[in-house]
Design a protein around this motif. Structure first.
Motif, short mmCIF file in Angstrom:
data_model
loop_
_atom_site.label_atom_id
_atom_site.label_comp_id
_atom_site.label_asym_id
_atom_site.label_seq_id
_atom_site.Cartn_x
_atom_site.Cartn_y
_atom_site.Cartn_z
N ARG A 131 33.12 -52.71 -6.37
CA ARG A 131 32.78 -53.66 -5.31
C ARG A 131 31.45 -53.29 -4.64
O ARG A 131 30.62 -54.16 -4.38
CB ARG A 131 33.90 -53.73 -4.27
N ALA A 132 31.23 -52.01 -4.38
CA ALA A 132 29.99 -51.58 -3.74
C ALA A 132 28.79 -51.80 -4.66
O ALA A 132 27.73 -52.25 -4.22
CB ALA A 132 30.08 -50.11 -3.33
N LYS A 133 28.96 -51.50 -5.96
CA LYS A 133 27.87 -51.74 -6.92
C LYS A 133 27.55 -53.22 -6.99
O LYS A 133 26.38 -53.60 -7.01
CB LYS A 133 28.25 -51.22 -8.32
N GLU A 169 33.17 -45.21 0.90
CA GLU A 169 34.00 -46.40 0.74
C GLU A 169 33.53 -47.55 1.65
O GLU A 169 34.35 -48.17 2.33
CB GLU A 169 35.47 -46.09 0.99
N ASP A 192 36.72 -49.60 -5.42
CA ASP A 192 35.76 -49.62 -4.32
C ASP A 192 34.33 -49.42 -4.84
O ASP A 192 33.39 -50.00 -4.30
CB ASP A 192 36.09 -48.55 -3.28
N CYS A 193 34.19 -48.61 -5.89
CA CYS A 193 32.87 -48.38 -6.49
C CYS A 193 32.35 -49.66 -7.13
O CYS A 193 31.18 -50.02 -6.96
CB CYS A 193 32.93 -47.27 -7.53
N SER A 221 32.26 -51.22 3.01
CA SER A 221 32.45 -52.63 2.68
C SER A 221 31.07 -53.22 2.36
O SER A 221 30.03 -52.63 2.67
CB SER A 221 33.06 -53.38 3.87
N ALA A 222 31.08 -54.41 1.76
CA ALA A 222 29.81 -55.10 1.49
C ALA A 222 29.06 -55.36 2.79
O ALA A 222 27.83 -55.25 2.84
CB ALA A 222 30.08 -56.40 0.74
N LEU A 233 27.37 -52.16 3.87
CA LEU A 233 26.21 -51.90 3.00
C LEU A 233 25.04 -52.82 3.36
O LEU A 233 23.90 -52.37 3.45
CB LEU A 233 26.57 -52.10 1.54
#
Length: 86
Positions: free
Chosen positions: A20-22, A70, A17-18, A72-73, A76
């Motif tokens: 994907r968020a980065k 956590e 998840d990290c 999602s894109a 964010l």
């Protein structure tokens, strides 16, 4: 990433998840300060202090003091737009 960042990102390299968020923040071109909970003293505790949870990533927005766990894109992107970062 930069001292101009308005986002504190608490996560770890092993966390999917990290990653994907980065990747989403990088794609959006939004600066963030990465705090690796495995290697930065106090980062894991700070992430729990912010969110009240042990889940990562914890992403804190300095502009309004809010945070997401956590995300999602899509979440964010919406938050960054709300804060005028995009």
């Amino acid at each position: 990433m930069t001292n101009d960042a308005t986002i504190d990102f608490y996560g770890a390299d092993w966390c999917g998840d990290c990653r994907r968020a980065k990747a989403a923040l990088d794609r959006f071109g939004v600066a963030y300060d990465l705090h690796d909970i495995e290697h930065e003293d106090g980062a894991a505790e700070k992430a729990v202090e912010i969110s009240g949870q042990k889940h990562i990533p914890v992403i804190r927005f300095a502009a309004d003091g809010s945070w997401l766990v956590e995300p999602s894109a899509t979440q964010l992107e919406a938050k960054c737009k709300e804060l005028g970062l995009l």
